[in-house]
Enzyme design. Structure first.
Site, PDB file in Angstrom:
ATOM      1  N   TYR A  45     -17.066  18.617 -16.945  1.00 41.97           N
ATOM      2  CA  TYR A  45     -15.700  19.143 -16.778  1.00 41.97           C
ATOM      3  C   TYR A  45     -14.690  17.991 -16.700  1.00 41.97           C
ATOM      4  O   TYR A  45     -13.621  18.057 -17.285  1.00 41.97           O
ATOM      5  CB  TYR A  45     -15.607  20.010 -15.518  1.00 41.97           C
ATOM      6  CG  TYR A  45     -16.438  21.275 -15.572  1.00 41.97           C
ATOM      7  CD1 TYR A  45     -16.407  22.102 -16.683  1.00 41.97           C
ATOM      8  CD2 TYR A  45     -17.243  21.665 -14.500  1.00 41.97           C
ATOM      9  CE1 TYR A  45     -17.171  23.265 -16.743  1.00 41.97           C
ATOM     10  CE2 TYR A  45     -17.998  22.827 -14.543  1.00 41.97           C
ATOM     11  CZ  TYR A  45     -17.957  23.623 -15.663  1.00 41.97           C
ATOM     12  OH  TYR A  45     -18.700  24.765 -15.712  1.00 41.97           O
TER      13      TYR A  45
ATOM     14  N   GLU B  50     -14.917  27.350 -10.420  1.00 42.04           N
ATOM     15  CA  GLU B  50     -15.631  26.900  -9.218  1.00 42.04           C
ATOM     16  C   GLU B  50     -16.985  26.356  -9.647  1.00 42.04           C
ATOM     17  O   GLU B  50     -17.610  26.907 -10.551  1.00 42.04           O
ATOM     18  CB  GLU B  50     -15.893  28.064  -8.239  1.00 42.04           C
ATOM     19  CG  GLU B  50     -14.694  28.539  -7.479  1.00 42.04           C
ATOM     20  CD  GLU B  50     -13.931  29.638  -8.214  1.00 42.04           C
ATOM     21  OE1 GLU B  50     -14.501  30.232  -9.154  1.00 42.04           O
ATOM     22  OE2 GLU B  50     -12.765  29.884  -7.857  1.00 42.04           O
TER      23      GLU B  50
HETATM   24  C1  COA Z   1     -23.564  22.340 -17.378  1.00 43.78           C
HETATM   25  C2  COA Z   1     -24.185  22.642 -18.735  1.00 43.78           C
HETATM   26  C3  COA Z   1     -23.570  23.908 -19.314  1.00 43.78           C
HETATM   27  C4  COA Z   1     -23.900  21.456 -19.683  1.00 43.78           C
HETATM   28  O1  COA Z   1     -24.463  21.746 -20.946  1.00 43.78           O
HETATM   29  P1  COA Z   1     -25.136  20.578 -21.806  1.00 43.78           P
HETATM   30  O2  COA Z   1     -25.442  21.145 -23.142  1.00 43.78           O
HETATM   31  O3  COA Z   1     -26.235  19.958 -21.050  1.00 43.78           O
HETATM   32  O4  COA Z   1     -23.917  19.543 -21.902  1.00 43.78           O
HETATM   33  P2  COA Z   1     -23.796  18.302 -22.885  1.00 43.78           P
HETATM   34  O5  COA Z   1     -25.105  17.976 -23.525  1.00 43.78           O
HETATM   35  O6  COA Z   1     -22.641  18.575 -23.776  1.00 43.78           O
HETATM   36  O7  COA Z   1     -23.461  17.134 -21.887  1.00 43.78           O
HETATM   37  C5  COA Z   1     -22.159  16.862 -21.610  1.00 43.78           C
HETATM   38  C6  COA Z   1     -22.040  15.957 -20.397  1.00 43.78           C
HETATM   39  O8  COA Z   1     -22.684  16.541 -19.279  1.00 43.78           O
HETATM   40  C7  COA Z   1     -23.179  15.496 -18.479  1.00 43.78           C
HETATM   41  N1  COA Z   1     -24.632  15.546 -18.519  1.00 43.78           N
HETATM   42  C8  COA Z   1     -25.448  16.156 -19.416  1.00 43.78           C
HETATM   43  N2  COA Z   1     -26.741  15.976 -19.068  1.00 43.78           N
HETATM   44  C9  COA Z   1     -26.729  15.247 -17.930  1.00 43.78           C
HETATM   45  C10 COA Z   1     -27.741  14.752 -17.068  1.00 43.78           C
HETATM   46  N3  COA Z   1     -29.046  14.952 -17.305  1.00 43.78           N
HETATM   47  N4  COA Z   1     -27.358  14.068 -15.957  1.00 43.78           N
HETATM   48  C11 COA Z   1     -26.057  13.848 -15.697  1.00 43.78           C
HETATM   49  N5  COA Z   1     -25.046  14.282 -16.488  1.00 43.78           N
HETATM   50  C12 COA Z   1     -25.385  14.971 -17.583  1.00 43.78           C
HETATM   51  C13 COA Z   1     -22.705  14.221 -19.079  1.00 43.78           C
HETATM   52  O9  COA Z   1     -21.404  13.926 -18.625  1.00 43.78           O
HETATM   53  C14 COA Z   1     -22.669  14.602 -20.514  1.00 43.78           C
HETATM   54  O10 COA Z   1     -21.903  13.786 -21.297  1.00 43.78           O
HETATM   55  P3  COA Z   1     -22.506  12.394 -21.856  1.00 43.78           P
HETATM   56  O11 COA Z   1     -23.855  12.693 -22.410  1.00 43.78           O
HETATM   57  O12 COA Z   1     -21.505  11.986 -22.878  1.00 43.78           O
HETATM   58  O13 COA Z   1     -22.569  11.483 -20.663  1.00 43.78           O
HETATM   59  C15 COA Z   1     -25.735  22.793 -18.629  1.00 43.78           C
HETATM   60  O14 COA Z   1     -26.263  21.646 -18.027  1.00 43.78           O
HETATM   61  C16 COA Z   1     -26.171  24.034 -17.845  1.00 43.78           C
HETATM   62  O15 COA Z   1     -26.278  25.131 -18.406  1.00 43.78           O
HETATM   63  N6  COA Z   1     -26.438  23.850 -16.538  1.00 43.78           N
HETATM   64  C17 COA Z   1     -26.894  24.955 -15.698  1.00 43.78           C
HETATM   65  C18 COA Z   1     -25.814  25.998 -15.483  1.00 43.78           C
HETATM   66  C19 COA Z   1     -24.563  25.389 -14.904  1.00 43.78           C
HETATM   67  O16 COA Z   1     -24.612  24.509 -14.054  1.00 43.78           O
HETATM   68  N7  COA Z   1     -23.412  25.902 -15.369  1.00 43.78           N
HETATM   69  C20 COA Z   1     -22.109  25.471 -14.888  1.00 43.78           C
HETATM   70  C21 COA Z   1     -21.782  26.264 -13.659  1.00 43.78           C
HETATM   71  S1  COA Z   1     -20.153  25.875 -13.065  1.00 43.78           S
END
Ligand code: COA
Length: 185
Positions: free
Chosen positions: A118, A106
């Site tokens: 995702y 979710e």
């Molecule tokens: C979701 C989360 C785990 C992703 O981790 P991350 O280390 O930033 O992910 P990545 O650097 O591997 O980024 C992967 C993809 O995420 C998306 N993304 C990352 N940063 C982004 C930004 N600032 N804006 C939009 N999309 C973004 C993109 O699709 C990106 O791929 P791309 O760079 O090839 O376009 C992190 O942002 C987080 O901890 N967020 C807060 C907690 C959360 O929301 N958890 C999920 C709950 S369901």
């Protein structure tokens, strides 16, 4: 180049995990809940770390044919570099290893960053849960990734790993692999 690893969480990681949870997930789980996960046989509780610093974590529950991703976060100052992709890759790799057919999760409808990530791994929406989040009454999007147990999925994972590792290397991160604890084969 900074080296990072993905391993199973241990008790010594929990305090840092709780801080990341507060920053990223608004205190979704308490310290007691995380400690409980260490004892949960149906839970795969992973941390991504570098030089002893916890960079992020994820917890997925496996039941029958299903994996359910419950928590997943990367420390704010390390987001956007590919570390979340590496951790999600590892989760799906574990799911394939366990032989589950799909992984479900979710996510807040407003969390476009996570949803994009995702989708890149093949998750698709199968519905919404109305007012799922108690803090603001926000709906949850239910996403699932199916066919996780298939050989085709494993082939896709192998390709993706190289792409993720290359991208991380470009950002100064070296993904150490072949840990005894989480064999990639
Ligand atoms: C979701 C989360 C785990 C992703 O981790 P991350 O280390 O930033 O992910 P990545 O650097 O591997 O980024 C992967 C993809 O995420 C998306 N993304 C990352 N940063 C982004 C930004 N600032 N804006 C939009 N999309 C973004 C993109 O699709 C990106 O791929 P791309 O760079 O090839 O376009 C992190 O942002 C987080 O901890 N967020 C807060 C907690 C959360 O929301 N958890 C999920 C709950 S369901």
């Amino acid at each position: 180049m900074r080296e990072f690893i993905i391993t199973r969480a241990t008790e010594s990681d929990i305090k840092e995990i709780v801080l990341i949870d507060r920053d990223c997930l608004d205190g979704f789980w308490s310290e007691t809940s995380y400690l409980g996960e260490l004892e949960n046989d149906n839970s795969e509780f992973l941390v991504i770390s570098a030089g002893g610093e916890v960079l992020g974590f994820a917890c997925v529950w496996f039941y029958c044919q299903e994996g359910h991703l419950i928590v997943f976060a990367i420390k704010p100052e390390y987001q956007g570099q590919g570390l979340g992709s590496a951790l999600l890759w590892q989760i799906l790799h574990r799911a394939h290893h366990y032989g589950v057919e799909w992984v479900v999760l979710e996510v807040r409808v407003s969390n476009t960053r996570a949803i994009k990530l995702y989708e890149k791994f093949g998750f698709a929406a199968i519905g919404t849960r109305k007012e799922y989040y108690a803090d603001n009454g926000e709906d949850a999007l239910v996403l699932w990734c199916k066919g996780v147990h298939t050989a085709a999925f494993k082939d896709k994972l192998v390709k993706q790993r190289q792409e993720i590792a290359d991208r991380l290397q470009g950002r100064g991160w070296l993904w150490l692999e072949r840990l005894k604890q989480l064999q990639h084969s």
